[in-house]
Design a protein around this motif. Sequence first.
Motif, PDB file in Angstrom:
ATOM      1  N   GLY A  14       0.879  -1.133   0.117  1.00  0.00           N
ATOM      2  CA  GLY A  14       0.038  -0.090  -0.093  1.00  0.00           C
ATOM      3  C   GLY A  14       0.806   1.365   0.023  1.00  0.00           C
ATOM      4  O   GLY A  14       2.059   1.237   0.106  1.00  0.00           O
ATOM      5  N   THR A  15       0.320   2.474  -0.039  1.00  0.00           N
ATOM      6  CA  THR A  15       0.919   3.808  -0.085  1.00  0.00           C
ATOM      7  C   THR A  15       0.222   4.520   1.141  1.00  0.00           C
ATOM      8  O   THR A  15      -0.826   4.830   1.122  1.00  0.00           O
ATOM      9  N   VAL A  16       1.442   4.942   1.833  1.00  0.00           N
ATOM     10  CA  VAL A  16       0.863   6.116   2.901  1.00  0.00           C
ATOM     11  C   VAL A  16       0.772   7.400   2.121  1.00  0.00           C
ATOM     12  O   VAL A  16       1.974   7.847   1.777  1.00  0.00           O
ATOM     13  N   ASN A  17      -0.143   7.955   1.923  1.00  0.00           N
ATOM     14  CA  ASN A  17      -0.226   9.315   1.294  1.00  0.00           C
ATOM     15  C   ASN A  17      -0.539  10.320   2.071  1.00  0.00           C
ATOM     16  O   ASN A  17      -0.413  11.574   1.700  1.00  0.00           O
ATOM     17  N   LYS A  18      -0.891  10.518   3.362  1.00  0.00           N
ATOM     18  CA  LYS A  18      -0.998  11.386   4.139  1.00  0.00           C
ATOM     19  C   LYS A  18      -0.581  11.070   5.647  1.00  0.00           C
ATOM     20  O   LYS A  18      -1.112  10.155   6.045  1.00  0.00           O
ATOM     21  N   TYR A  19      -0.079  11.771   6.429  1.00  0.00           N
ATOM     22  CA  TYR A  19       0.063  11.802   7.824  1.00  0.00           C
ATOM     23  C   TYR A  19      -0.736  12.977   8.508  1.00  0.00           C
ATOM     24  O   TYR A  19      -0.792  14.225   8.007  1.00  0.00           O
ATOM     25  N   THR A  20      -1.570  12.611   9.196  1.00  0.00           N
ATOM     26  CA  THR A  20      -2.703  13.602   9.852  1.00  0.00           C
ATOM     27  C   THR A  20      -2.450  14.024  11.247  1.00  0.00           C
ATOM     28  O   THR A  20      -3.220  14.504  11.884  1.00  0.00           O
ATOM     29  N   GLY A  21      -1.208  14.062  11.800  1.00  0.00           N
ATOM     30  CA  GLY A  21      -0.907  14.218  13.069  1.00  0.00           C
ATOM     31  C   GLY A  21      -1.038  13.192  14.119  1.00  0.00           C
ATOM     32  O   GLY A  21      -0.122  12.988  14.935  1.00  0.00           O
ATOM     33  N   ASP A  22      -2.191  12.535  14.127  1.00  0.00           N
ATOM     34  CA  ASP A  22      -2.432  11.433  15.179  1.00  0.00           C
ATOM     35  C   ASP A  22      -2.612  10.287  14.256  1.00  0.00           C
ATOM     36  O   ASP A  22      -3.305   9.161  14.855  1.00  0.00           O
ATOM     37  N   GLY A  23      -2.443  10.065  13.005  1.00  0.00           N
ATOM     38  CA  GLY A  23      -2.911   8.903  12.207  1.00  0.00           C
ATOM     39  C   GLY A  23      -2.400   9.031  10.775  1.00  0.00           C
ATOM     40  O   GLY A  23      -1.574   9.909  10.331  1.00  0.00           O
TER      41      GLY A  23
END
Length: 427
Positions: A14-23
Motif C-alpha cells: 500500500g501507499t501512505v499518502n498522508k500523515y494527519t498528526g495522530d494517524g
Amino acid sequence: FFGILSADVHRYEGTVNKYTGDGIMALFGAPLALEDHAQRACLAALEMQRELRRYADELRLSSGLNLSLRVGLNSGEVIVGAICDDLRMDYTAQGLTVNLAARLEQICEPGQVYLSRDSARLVEGYFALRDLGRMRVAGLDEPVEVYALEGPGRLQSRLDRSIARGSSPFIGREAELAQLGAALENVRAGQGQIVSVVGEAGIGKSRLCYEFTRLCGEAGFELHRASGLPYGNALPLHPLRHLALSRLGLPPQATPTEIRRLVAGTFLLDHPEHAAALPTVFDFLGAGEASETVPERAAVAREQLFELLAHYLPCPSERPLVLLIEDLHFLDRASEELLSRLCASVRGHRALLLLNHRPEYADDWLRPALDAQISVSALAAPQLSELARTRLGPDSSLAPLAAELGARAAGNPYFVEEAVQALAEDG
C-alpha cells in the motif's frame, strides 16, 4: 507510532499518502494496481493492531500511557492523482469513498477495524466479519452498513470462494484430466512425477487441479496443498511453511507449543540425525524463540532446513502422495529455491508434485525438472454459455443473457462466474 503503521502498509504494497498528526491515510490499489487491494488493506489493518498492542503494552509499563488504534476501511471509486495548491503537490485520493473511510474510523471503537459494505463484499470469506448493523455517520443522509474485522477467515483463494458460493459445472477439460491421470499412474508404479499446469488468470487451472486432487483423494492418495500469495515477498517461504504444517498434520493456526511437540516427536523419531536443525525448523514454522543469529550461522541453518524439508515433504508413509503448490507466479525467491530442491527429491518417492502458474511466470529454472507441462486454453463460447445458464438459473427469460455472457467472456470461465455474481448483488 508512525513507523509501525507505515511498515505494515508498505508490507502489503500500500501507499501512505498522508500523515494527519495522530494517524495516517493509506491507499491500496493506487498508484500501484492490485487485484486483491481490499484483502491487503485488511491484512495491514490487522497487523497494525497486533503491532500496536505490543507497543502499547511497553508504553503502559514504561510510561503509564494508554495507546489504542481505530481503523476505517472503504472501497470504491475515487479521483487519484497529483493534487496541488499554491505551495505543494501531493499524490492523493479524493471523493465520497475517502470521506466514508474517514467517518468509519471516527465511529470505530478503539482497538477495532470497521469496514463499509463495499469493502466487506470484496473480502467476505477471506476474513471473519461481524455485522454491526446500520449506523449513522456524519455527512450522509442514510445509515450505512458497518462490519467489524475480527481476523482471518476460512477461505484462502478465489477458487475456495467460488466453491463456497456453489460450485459451477466442470466443463471441457477432459484431455487435461487424462494427462494428469497418466502422471498418476506413473506415481502408482513408483516413479515420482513433477507436472505443471499453465494458464491465464481465471482460465481454470486451479479448478482443474481441484477436480483432479478430488479424484486423487477418492483413489486413496494422501493430499497436501499450498498456494503462493500476491504479497508473497512480505511473507517469505509462506507456501512451503503451509505445506509443511499440512504434511505434519497441523492446522495453520496451530500454537507454538503444539508445533514444537509434534515436530520434535516426528523428526527425532524418524530422523535423529537432524536433531541439530530442530531450532531452525521451529523458527520456520513460527514456533521458535526469538534470538539473534550471526550471518554465518544463519546460512548454515538455512541449508540444514532446506535439506531436511526437501527430504521430508515428498516422503509418503503408507499411501502415495500428491503435493499441490498453486500460483508459482507469486513465489518469493526463497520459496523458489526450496521448491527446486523439492523437485530433485520427488524422483525417488511415490509422489506427484503438481504445480500451476500463469504464462508470464519465468519458469526457466523449473522446466528441466518437469515430466509434463499442461496448457489450459480458453473455453469455447457455447461451453461458457452453458456455464452461464447453470449459474443464472433455468428461467427462459435469461437465455439471451447467458448467450451474451458466453460471447463476452473471451474463453474465461471466471469472467462468467463473477459477472453473474455482480448481477445478483446489484439486484
